[in-house]
Design a protein around this motif. Structure first.
Motif, PDB file in Angstrom:
ATOM      1  N   ALA A 160       3.543  10.896  -2.103  1.00 14.14           N
ATOM      2  CA  ALA A 160       3.755  10.597  -1.159  1.00 14.14           C
ATOM      3  C   ALA A 160       5.193  10.301  -0.953  1.00 14.14           C
ATOM      4  O   ALA A 160       5.885   9.635  -1.995  1.00 14.14           O
ATOM      5  CB  ALA A 160       2.485   8.828  -1.335  1.00 14.14           C
ATOM      6  N   VAL A 161       5.576  10.223  -0.158  1.00 13.41           N
ATOM      7  CA  VAL A 161       6.755   9.675  -0.417  1.00 13.41           C
ATOM      8  C   VAL A 161       7.163   8.704   0.915  1.00 13.41           C
ATOM      9  O   VAL A 161       6.699   8.065   2.194  1.00 13.41           O
ATOM     10  CB  VAL A 161       7.728  11.180   0.786  1.00 13.41           C
ATOM     11  CG1 VAL A 161       9.296  10.724   1.090  1.00 13.41           C
ATOM     12  CG2 VAL A 161       7.318  12.196   0.196  1.00 13.41           C
ATOM     13  N   PHE A 162       8.614   7.739   0.423  1.00 14.64           N
ATOM     14  CA  PHE A 162       8.264   6.226   0.892  1.00 14.64           C
ATOM     15  C   PHE A 162      10.028   6.931   1.509  1.00 14.64           C
ATOM     16  O   PHE A 162      11.221   6.564   0.425  1.00 14.64           O
ATOM     17  CB  PHE A 162       8.563   5.257   0.439  1.00 14.64           C
ATOM     18  CG  PHE A 162       9.013   4.051   1.388  1.00 14.64           C
ATOM     19  CD1 PHE A 162       9.117   3.625   2.522  1.00 14.64           C
ATOM     20  CD2 PHE A 162       9.449   2.868   0.157  1.00 14.64           C
ATOM     21  CE1 PHE A 162       9.731   3.038   3.020  1.00 14.64           C
ATOM     22  CE2 PHE A 162       9.702   1.385   0.417  1.00 14.64           C
ATOM     23  CZ  PHE A 162       9.812   1.637   2.222  1.00 14.64           C
ATOM     24  N   ASP A 163      10.523   7.241   2.487  1.00 21.54           N
ATOM     25  CA  ASP A 163      11.756   8.124   3.065  1.00 21.54           C
ATOM     26  C   ASP A 163      12.534   6.605   3.458  1.00 21.54           C
ATOM     27  O   ASP A 163      11.962   6.384   5.043  1.00 21.54           O
ATOM     28  CB  ASP A 163      11.243   8.666   3.896  1.00 21.54           C
ATOM     29  CG  ASP A 163      13.751   9.406   3.925  1.00 21.54           C
ATOM     30  OD1 ASP A 163      14.117   8.465   3.681  1.00 21.54           O
ATOM     31  OD2 ASP A 163      13.355  10.410   4.831  1.00 21.54           O
ATOM     32  N   GLN A 164      12.538   5.882   3.200  1.00 20.25           N
ATOM     33  CA  GLN A 164      14.135   4.866   4.175  1.00 20.25           C
ATOM     34  C   GLN A 164      15.886   4.853   4.382  1.00 20.25           C
ATOM     35  O   GLN A 164      15.850   4.867   5.675  1.00 20.25           O
ATOM     36  CB  GLN A 164      13.878   3.748   3.345  1.00 20.25           C
ATOM     37  CG  GLN A 164      13.488   3.008   1.981  1.00 20.25           C
ATOM     38  CD  GLN A 164      13.336   1.761   1.806  1.00 20.25           C
ATOM     39  OE1 GLN A 164      13.597   0.759   1.783  1.00 20.25           O
ATOM     40  NE2 GLN A 164      13.196   2.696   0.102  1.00 20.25           N
ATOM     41  N   ALA A 188       4.645   6.847   3.052  1.00 15.88           N
ATOM     42  CA  ALA A 188       4.201   5.174   2.889  1.00 15.88           C
ATOM     43  C   ALA A 188       5.447   4.933   3.810  1.00 15.88           C
ATOM     44  O   ALA A 188       6.214   4.633   3.883  1.00 15.88           O
ATOM     45  CB  ALA A 188       4.514   5.040   0.890  1.00 15.88           C
ATOM     46  N   PRO A 189       4.497   3.585   3.971  1.00  8.54           N
ATOM     47  CA  PRO A 189       5.649   2.529   5.204  1.00  8.54           C
ATOM     48  C   PRO A 189       6.106   1.458   4.415  1.00  8.54           C
ATOM     49  O   PRO A 189       6.980   1.449   4.742  1.00  8.54           O
ATOM     50  CB  PRO A 189       4.207   1.658   5.815  1.00  8.54           C
ATOM     51  CG  PRO A 189       3.094   1.618   5.355  1.00  8.54           C
ATOM     52  CD  PRO A 189       3.413   3.555   4.118  1.00  8.54           C
ATOM     53  N   SER A 190       5.769   1.787   2.926  1.00  6.30           N
ATOM     54  CA  SER A 190       6.520   0.697   2.412  1.00  6.30           C
ATOM     55  C   SER A 190       6.672   0.670   0.915  1.00  6.30           C
ATOM     56  O   SER A 190       5.738   1.224   0.130  1.00  6.30           O
ATOM     57  CB  SER A 190       5.799  -1.018   2.269  1.00  6.30           C
ATOM     58  OG  SER A 190       4.873  -0.663   2.092  1.00  6.30           O
ATOM     59  N   HIS A 191       7.077  -0.504   0.012  1.00  9.27           N
ATOM     60  CA  HIS A 191       7.239   0.097  -2.047  1.00  9.27           C
ATOM     61  C   HIS A 191       5.792  -0.016  -2.162  1.00  9.27           C
ATOM     62  O   HIS A 191       5.387   0.809  -2.815  1.00  9.27           O
ATOM     63  CB  HIS A 191       8.197  -0.731  -2.038  1.00  9.27           C
ATOM     64  CG  HIS A 191       7.804  -0.708  -3.426  1.00  9.27           C
ATOM     65  ND1 HIS A 191       8.673   0.603  -4.560  1.00  9.27           N
ATOM     66  CD2 HIS A 191       7.694  -1.318  -4.260  1.00  9.27           C
ATOM     67  CE1 HIS A 191       8.473   0.468  -5.754  1.00  9.27           C
ATOM     68  NE2 HIS A 191       7.310  -0.938  -5.477  1.00  9.27           N
ATOM     69  N   GLU A 192       5.389  -1.496  -1.214  1.00  4.65           N
ATOM     70  CA  GLU A 192       3.783  -1.648  -1.843  1.00  4.65           C
ATOM     71  C   GLU A 192       3.054  -0.540  -1.619  1.00  4.65           C
ATOM     72  O   GLU A 192       1.948  -0.357  -2.416  1.00  4.65           O
ATOM     73  CB  GLU A 192       3.352  -2.864  -1.458  1.00  4.65           C
ATOM     74  CG  GLU A 192       4.327  -4.194  -1.776  1.00  4.65           C
ATOM     75  CD  GLU A 192       5.848  -3.994  -1.111  1.00  4.65           C
ATOM     76  OE1 GLU A 192       6.273  -3.602  -0.228  1.00  4.65           O
ATOM     77  OE2 GLU A 192       7.124  -5.244  -1.890  1.00  4.65           O
ATOM     78  N   ALA A 193       3.353  -0.121  -0.160  1.00  6.58           N
ATOM     79  CA  ALA A 193       2.260   1.024   0.313  1.00  6.58           C
ATOM     80  C   ALA A 193       2.233   2.340  -0.627  1.00  6.58           C
ATOM     81  O   ALA A 193       1.235   3.076  -0.905  1.00  6.58           O
ATOM     82  CB  ALA A 193       2.050   1.067   2.137  1.00  6.58           C
ATOM     83  N   LEU A 194       3.655   2.374  -0.595  1.00  6.27           N
ATOM     84  CA  LEU A 194       3.600   3.647  -1.727  1.00  6.27           C
ATOM     85  C   LEU A 194       2.922   4.065  -3.413  1.00  6.27           C
ATOM     86  O   LEU A 194       2.109   4.441  -3.759  1.00  6.27           O
ATOM     87  CB  LEU A 194       5.252   3.490  -2.360  1.00  6.27           C
ATOM     88  CG  LEU A 194       5.610   5.020  -2.987  1.00  6.27           C
ATOM     89  CD1 LEU A 194       5.135   6.335  -2.139  1.00  6.27           C
ATOM     90  CD2 LEU A 194       7.171   5.154  -3.141  1.00  6.27           C
ATOM     91  N   ARG A 195       3.200   2.687  -4.282  1.00  9.29           N
ATOM     92  CA  ARG A 195       2.459   1.865  -5.361  1.00  9.29           C
ATOM     93  C   ARG A 195       1.047   1.602  -4.987  1.00  9.29           C
ATOM     94  O   ARG A 195      -0.045   2.618  -6.149  1.00  9.29           O
ATOM     95  CB  ARG A 195       3.130   0.568  -5.542  1.00  9.29           C
ATOM     96  CG  ARG A 195       2.336   0.525  -7.265  1.00  9.29           C
ATOM     97  CD  ARG A 195       2.744  -0.571  -7.622  1.00  9.29           C
ATOM     98  NE  ARG A 195       2.511  -0.857  -9.131  1.00  9.29           N
ATOM     99  CZ  ARG A 195       2.545  -0.995 -10.132  1.00  9.29           C
ATOM    100  NH1 ARG A 195       4.288   0.064  -9.670  1.00  9.29           N
ATOM    101  NH2 ARG A 195       2.339  -1.422 -11.053  1.00  9.29           N
ATOM    102  N   GLU A 196       0.575   1.177  -4.390  1.00  5.90           N
ATOM    103  CA  GLU A 196      -0.709   1.511  -3.483  1.00  5.90           C
ATOM    104  C   GLU A 196      -1.665   2.598  -3.564  1.00  5.90           C
ATOM    105  O   GLU A 196      -2.314   3.144  -4.319  1.00  5.90           O
ATOM    106  CB  GLU A 196      -1.460   0.642  -2.232  1.00  5.90           C
ATOM    107  CG  GLU A 196      -2.878   0.189  -1.960  1.00  5.90           C
ATOM    108  CD  GLU A 196      -3.606   0.053  -3.133  1.00  5.90           C
ATOM    109  OE1 GLU A 196      -4.767   0.517  -3.038  1.00  5.90           O
ATOM    110  OE2 GLU A 196      -3.387  -1.131  -3.822  1.00  5.90           O
ATOM    111  N   SER A 197      -0.580   3.606  -2.752  1.00  3.69           N
ATOM    112  CA  SER A 197      -1.509   4.938  -2.704  1.00  3.69           C
ATOM    113  C   SER A 197      -2.028   5.607  -4.081  1.00  3.69           C
ATOM    114  O   SER A 197      -2.532   6.479  -4.589  1.00  3.69           O
ATOM    115  CB  SER A 197      -0.273   5.802  -2.572  1.00  3.69           C
ATOM    116  OG  SER A 197      -0.750   7.006  -2.741  1.00  3.69           O
ATOM    117  N   ILE A 198      -0.887   5.368  -4.992  1.00  8.19           N
ATOM    118  CA  ILE A 198      -0.891   6.372  -6.227  1.00  8.19           C
ATOM    119  C   ILE A 198      -2.381   5.408  -7.054  1.00  8.19           C
ATOM    120  O   ILE A 198      -2.837   5.522  -8.078  1.00  8.19           O
ATOM    121  CB  ILE A 198       0.132   5.619  -6.852  1.00  8.19           C
ATOM    122  CG1 ILE A 198       1.090   6.797  -6.921  1.00  8.19           C
ATOM    123  CG2 ILE A 198      -0.118   5.962  -8.772  1.00  8.19           C
ATOM    124  CD1 ILE A 198       2.729   6.370  -7.587  1.00  8.19           C
TER     125      ILE A 198
END
Length: 354
Positions: free
Chosen positions: A35-39, A64-74
């Motif tokens: 998953a990628v969170f590209d700001q 992922a739209p946010s850091h929390e969503a990135l972590r939740e994906s994992i």
């Protein structure tokens, strides 16, 4: 043996099934769900993601739209790796400042975590070297490594797993089959007939070992044919030497099976006693874990297991093309174990018929 068709089927079919199962498994981690969170959302950040994907270790499956969503994906298991690129990534690169990015790795799987961490660090190192070369104008780096992977240049898992798997398969089949020997005689009431024969205990033990030795060679030949023909694993060393040393290994397994059989009361008891020996043979022999990574007491235990020495012999002959002079220490250890186990099986049989 000819009357017990179930045992023969188990002896011939199960090793082939396990060989195929382990042979098709690729232990090289590739295409990890990422998953990628590209700001930053710039050309530079997209190039970074492309470089990661081009290593074949990463497959981007989610934005992922946010850091929390990135972590939740994992956490949810949808991805095993998360890449977070900060908003100032491109600006720092253009200003020739250190630009970093965050890599979140699922540490619940050590194989994935270690290989993906190495791949991410490799991409960062390569881009850093390219940037340094661009800024300084140096085309040739002052120090370069030229690695040469011997014996298995394609890093095929089958070339590494199957030579060691031969020892494990023979351990399973040889020990359990021989463990049924005297137990079956006792349960069927034919052990008394052996007691009144003029055959010596050594003769009876050899009589029990030789038929299973022949069956073990049938298994070994089948495994080697499948290994070479279907999995394309070449034998770099001497095949006659390997077969001769396989005889020594089979004798140790069958003698151990007779020791277990002479002490067991039923066939189920024999299987349970054999399992107590088989599990250490898998985990402490160097097949799963390197011997040097084991604690000192377990390394001592590993040295008394026949599988430990035969795995060294098998990998040395098949993979590295070693000769007898290169493996004589393992051969000597295996012969010593053979002598002890054959003596123990003979004494155990004497007590059984006394």
């Amino acid at each position: 043996m000819t009357r017990d068709r179930g045992t023969l089927v188990m002896a011939l079919v199960i090793p082939i099934f396990e060989l195929v199962l382990f042979g098709v498994i690729d232990t090289n981690v590739k295409h990890v769900r990422t998953a990628v969170f590209d700001q930053s959302r710039t050309r530079e950040s997209r190039e970074l993601v492309t470089d990661l994907v081009n290593t074949v270790y990463f497959d981007v499956v989610e934005e992922a739209p946010s850091h929390e969503a990135l972590r939740e994906s994992i956490v949810a298991g949808r991805a095993s790796v998360g890449i977070e690129i900060p908003p100032d990534y491109a600006r720092k690169k253009l200003r020739e400042q250190p630009a970093d990015f965050l890599v979140l790795i699922d540490g619940s799987d050590s194989t994935i975590s270690s290989q993906t961490l190495g791949a991410a660090n490799g991409v960062a190192l390569q881009r850093s070297l390219e940037e340094i070369a661009r800024r300084t104008g140096i085309r040739d780096l002052p120090l370069q490594a030229h690695p040469l992977l011997l014996f298995n240049p394609d890093s095929r898992s089958a070339n590494l797993l199957i030579p060691g798997l031969i020892a494990i398969l023979l351990t399973f089949s040889g020990t359990i089959l021989a463990a049924f020997g005297i137990v079956r005689e006792r349960e069927r009431g034919t052990l008394e007939q052996l007691m009144v024969t003029p055959a010596s205990p050594v003769g009876v033990v050899l009589g029990k070992l030789l038929p299973y030795m022949g069956l073990g060679f049938v298994q070994l030949a089948t495994i080697l044919v499948v290994m070479v023909v279907f999995f394309k694993v070449p034998i770099h060393g001497s095949l006659p030497l390997f077969l001769a040393l396989s005889t020594v290994y089979l004798f140790s397994l069958l003698a151990l099976g007779l020791v277990i059989s002479s002490r067991a009361k039923t066939q189920m008891d024999a299987i349970q006693r054999a399992q107590a020996f088989l599990l250490p043979s898998v985990f402490l022999s160097g097949y799963v874990f390197p011997l040097f990574s084991l604690p000192a007491p377990l390394r001592v235990v590993a040295q008394i297991l026949p599988a430990t020495h035969f795995i060294k012999i098998s990998r040395a002959i098949i993979i590295r093309g070693a000769g007898f002079a290169d493996i004589w220490q393992s051969v000597a250890a295996l012969l010593a174990i053979d002598a002890v186990l054959i003596l123990a099986s003979t004494r155990a049989f004497k007590k059984t018929i006394s």
